[in-house]
Each structure stands twice: as C-alpha cells, then as structure tokens.
Design a protein around this motif. Structure first.
Motif, PDB file in Angstrom:
ATOM      1  N   LEU A   1       0.831  -1.202   0.000  1.00 44.23           N
ATOM      2  CA  LEU A   1       0.000   0.000   0.000  1.00 44.23           C
ATOM      3  C   LEU A   1       0.865   1.252   0.000  1.00 44.23           C
ATOM      4  CD1 LEU A   1      -2.823   1.226   0.125  1.00 44.23           C
ATOM      5  CD2 LEU A   1      -2.698   1.066   2.616  1.00 44.23           C
ATOM      6  N   LEU A   2       1.956   1.238   0.743  1.00 40.77           N
ATOM      7  CA  LEU A   2       2.871   2.379   0.760  1.00 40.77           C
ATOM      8  C   LEU A   2       3.544   2.581  -0.591  1.00 40.77           C
ATOM      9  CD1 LEU A   2       4.529   1.962   4.256  1.00 40.77           C
ATOM     10  CD2 LEU A   2       2.873   3.683   3.558  1.00 40.77           C
ATOM     11  N   VAL A   3       3.932   1.493  -1.233  1.00 41.82           N
ATOM     12  CA  VAL A   3       4.551   1.585  -2.561  1.00 41.82           C
ATOM     13  C   VAL A   3       3.544   2.114  -3.576  1.00 41.82           C
ATOM     14  CG1 VAL A   3       5.512   0.204  -4.453  1.00 41.82           C
ATOM     15  CG2 VAL A   3       6.280  -0.176  -2.113  1.00 41.82           C
ATOM     16  N   PHE A   4       2.311   1.622  -3.502  1.00 39.77           N
ATOM     17  CA  PHE A   4       1.265   2.078  -4.416  1.00 39.77           C
ATOM     18  C   PHE A   4       1.005   3.570  -4.247  1.00 39.77           C
ATOM     19  CE2 PHE A   4      -3.227   3.061  -5.046  1.00 39.77           C
ATOM     20  CZ  PHE A   4      -3.325   2.815  -6.399  1.00 39.77           C
TER      21      PHE A   4
ATOM     22  N   SER B   1       3.729   3.021 -16.706  1.00 35.95           N
ATOM     23  CA  SER B   1       5.094   2.653 -16.331  1.00 35.95           C
ATOM     24  C   SER B   1       5.384   2.962 -14.859  1.00 35.95           C
ATOM     25  CB  SER B   1       6.105   3.357 -17.238  1.00 35.95           C
ATOM     26  OG  SER B   1       6.142   4.739 -16.949  1.00 35.95           O
ATOM     27  N   PHE B   2       4.519   3.731 -14.196  1.00 35.32           N
ATOM     28  CA  PHE B   2       4.628   3.965 -12.762  1.00 35.32           C
ATOM     29  C   PHE B   2       3.995   2.813 -11.970  1.00 35.32           C
ATOM     30  CE2 PHE B   2       5.162   8.374 -14.116  1.00 35.32           C
ATOM     31  CZ  PHE B   2       6.127   8.832 -13.234  1.00 35.32           C
ATOM     32  N   ASN B   3       3.692   1.714 -12.627  1.00 31.09           N
ATOM     33  CA  ASN B   3       3.062   0.524 -12.030  1.00 31.09           C
ATOM     34  C   ASN B   3       1.677   0.822 -11.468  1.00 31.09           C
ATOM     35  OD1 ASN B   3       5.241  -1.151 -12.615  1.00 31.09           O
ATOM     36  ND2 ASN B   3       6.282  -0.586 -10.730  1.00 31.09           N
ATOM     37  N   LEU B   4       0.928   1.637 -12.185  1.00 27.01           N
ATOM     38  CA  LEU B   4      -0.448   1.927 -11.796  1.00 27.01           C
ATOM     39  C   LEU B   4      -1.398   1.092 -12.651  1.00 27.01           C
ATOM     40  CD1 LEU B   4      -0.396   5.827 -11.565  1.00 27.01           C
ATOM     41  CD2 LEU B   4      -0.207   4.197  -9.699  1.00 27.01           C
ATOM     42  N   PRO B   5      -2.458   0.541 -12.056  1.00 32.27           N
ATOM     43  CA  PRO B   5      -3.476  -0.141 -12.862  1.00 32.27           C
ATOM     44  C   PRO B   5      -4.141   0.850 -13.828  1.00 32.27           C
ATOM     45  CG  PRO B   5      -3.749  -0.644 -10.535  1.00 32.27           C
ATOM     46  CD  PRO B   5      -2.720   0.440 -10.636  1.00 32.27           C
TER      47      PRO B   5
ATOM     48  N   LYS C   1      -7.239   1.803 -14.578  1.00 38.63           N
ATOM     49  CA  LYS C   1      -8.257   2.718 -14.051  1.00 38.63           C
ATOM     50  C   LYS C   1      -7.625   3.778 -13.146  1.00 38.63           C
ATOM     51  CE  LYS C   1     -12.396   4.135 -13.026  1.00 38.63           C
ATOM     52  NZ  LYS C   1     -12.796   5.314 -13.726  1.00 38.63           N
ATOM     53  N   ILE C   2      -6.641   3.391 -12.364  1.00 39.35           N
ATOM     54  CA  ILE C   2      -5.966   4.338 -11.475  1.00 39.35           C
ATOM     55  C   ILE C   2      -5.151   5.330 -12.295  1.00 39.35           C
ATOM     56  CG2 ILE C   2      -4.362   4.561  -9.537  1.00 39.35           C
ATOM     57  CD1 ILE C   2      -6.994   3.200  -8.813  1.00 39.35           C
ATOM     58  N   ALA C   3      -4.545   4.886 -13.390  1.00 37.04           N
ATOM     59  CA  ALA C   3      -3.795   5.792 -14.256  1.00 37.04           C
ATOM     60  C   ALA C   3      -4.727   6.853 -14.853  1.00 37.04           C
ATOM     61  CB  ALA C   3      -3.093   5.013 -15.364  1.00 37.04           C
ATOM     62  N   GLU C   4      -5.912   6.431 -15.278  1.00 33.70           N
ATOM     63  CA  GLU C   4      -6.884   7.394 -15.811  1.00 33.70           C
ATOM     64  C   GLU C   4      -7.348   8.353 -14.722  1.00 33.70           C
ATOM     65  OE1 GLU C   4      -9.960   5.039 -17.500  1.00 33.70           O
ATOM     66  OE2 GLU C   4      -8.761   4.451 -19.224  1.00 33.70           O
ATOM     67  N   ASP C   5      -7.608   7.833 -13.534  1.00 33.92           N
ATOM     68  CA  ASP C   5      -8.022   8.695 -12.420  1.00 33.92           C
ATOM     69  C   ASP C   5      -6.915   9.665 -12.036  1.00 33.92           C
ATOM     70  OD1 ASP C   5     -10.476   7.475 -12.329  1.00 33.92           O
ATOM     71  OD2 ASP C   5      -9.954   6.141 -10.661  1.00 33.92           O
ATOM     72  N   CYS C   6      -5.678   9.243 -12.194  1.00 31.02           N
ATOM     73  CA  CYS C   6      -4.540  10.088 -11.839  1.00 31.02           C
ATOM     74  C   CYS C   6      -4.493  11.329 -12.731  1.00 31.02           C
ATOM     75  CB  CYS C   6      -3.245   9.296 -11.957  1.00 31.02           C
ATOM     76  SG  CYS C   6      -1.787  10.219 -11.479  1.00 31.02           S
ATOM     77  N   TYR C   7      -4.606  11.161 -14.052  1.00 28.29           N
ATOM     78  CA  TYR C   7      -4.532  12.354 -14.890  1.00 28.29           C
ATOM     79  C   TYR C   7      -5.799  13.188 -14.802  1.00 28.29           C
ATOM     80  CZ  TYR C   7      -6.598   9.675 -18.864  1.00 28.29           C
ATOM     81  OH  TYR C   7      -7.394   8.921 -19.691  1.00 28.29           O
ATOM     82  N   ARG C   8      -6.923  12.583 -14.481  1.00 27.70           N
ATOM     83  CA  ARG C   8      -8.132  13.387 -14.252  1.00 27.70           C
ATOM     84  C   ARG C   8      -8.014  14.193 -12.966  1.00 27.70           C
ATOM     85  NH1 ARG C   8     -11.514   8.562 -16.243  1.00 27.70           N
ATOM     86  NH2 ARG C   8     -11.913   9.183 -18.389  1.00 27.70           N
ATOM     87  N   ASN C   9      -7.461  13.579 -11.930  1.00 30.95           N
ATOM     88  CA  ASN C   9      -7.242  14.273 -10.669  1.00 30.95           C
ATOM     89  C   ASN C   9      -6.240  15.413 -10.856  1.00 30.95           C
ATOM     90  OD1 ASN C   9      -7.195  14.945  -7.971  1.00 30.95           O
ATOM     91  ND2 ASN C   9      -6.054  13.142  -7.337  1.00 30.95           N
TER      92      ASN C   9
END
Length: 101
Positions: free
Chosen positions: A22-25, A66-70, A72-80
């Motif tokens: 969880l910390l790595v994520f 490449s940041f090891n994000l799933p 859906k999380i990658a999409e949420d990341c750029y939306r955030n």
C-alpha cells in the motif's frame, strides 16, 4: 427525471492495515500525479479546451502505466491532476506535499 425520496446516504468507517504494498502504491501514485502536473505546467495545457482529456490520455497513459499503476488508477490520476491544475489560480501555485508517504 424524478428524484428518489427514499435514497439512503451512509458513511462507512474502516481501519486499514498499512502494508508495504500500500505504501509503494501510494508513493507511485503521488509520483505519477506530480509528473502529470509538471507536464501540464510545462506544456501550458488549457484545462478549458474541448478535448483536453483525450489529449492528455494520448500523451501520458503509457507513461503513467510505467509507474506501475493499474489502468483505471492511471486514468483517475490524470483526471485528478487536471482538476488540481484547473482549480489553481495560477499554474505556478501548484504544490504537493513532498513527504506524503
């Protein structure tokens, strides 16, 4: 459209055990978020542009993966990141805590 009067809203409280994964994520997510914010600032992307989400997706999706994000999380990341960027009064005002994790 009719509104439901019998809708229930609830808040759930949970204790989550902190694990190494969880910390790595969370560290990877924060690094990716910083990357997207830096990219938006450098490219001077207009957040009010019509197809800004598709532009960001084409440019950054594979990089965020490449940041090891799933996915859906990658999409949420750029939306955030886009919401942080568009709500900032000036693009130079964007700050993220360095010691998040």
């Amino acid at each position: 459209m009719t509104r439901r009067n019998n809708a229930i809203r609830a808040t759930v409280s949970m204790n989550i055990a902190i694990s190494e994964s969880l910390l790595v994520f969370s560290k990877n997510y924060l690094e990716a978020l910083r990357y997207v914010l830096y990219w938006l600032k450098e490219k001077r992307i207009n957040p009010n542009k019509r197809n800004v989400i598709s532009i960001i997706h084409k440019e950054l999706y594979c990089i965020l993966r490449s940041f090891n994000l799933p996915s859906k999380i990658a999409e949420d990341c750029y939306r955030n990141a886009l919401s942080i960027y568009s709500n900032s009064p000036t693009s130079s005002n964007i700050r993220l805590k360095k010691n998040f994790v």
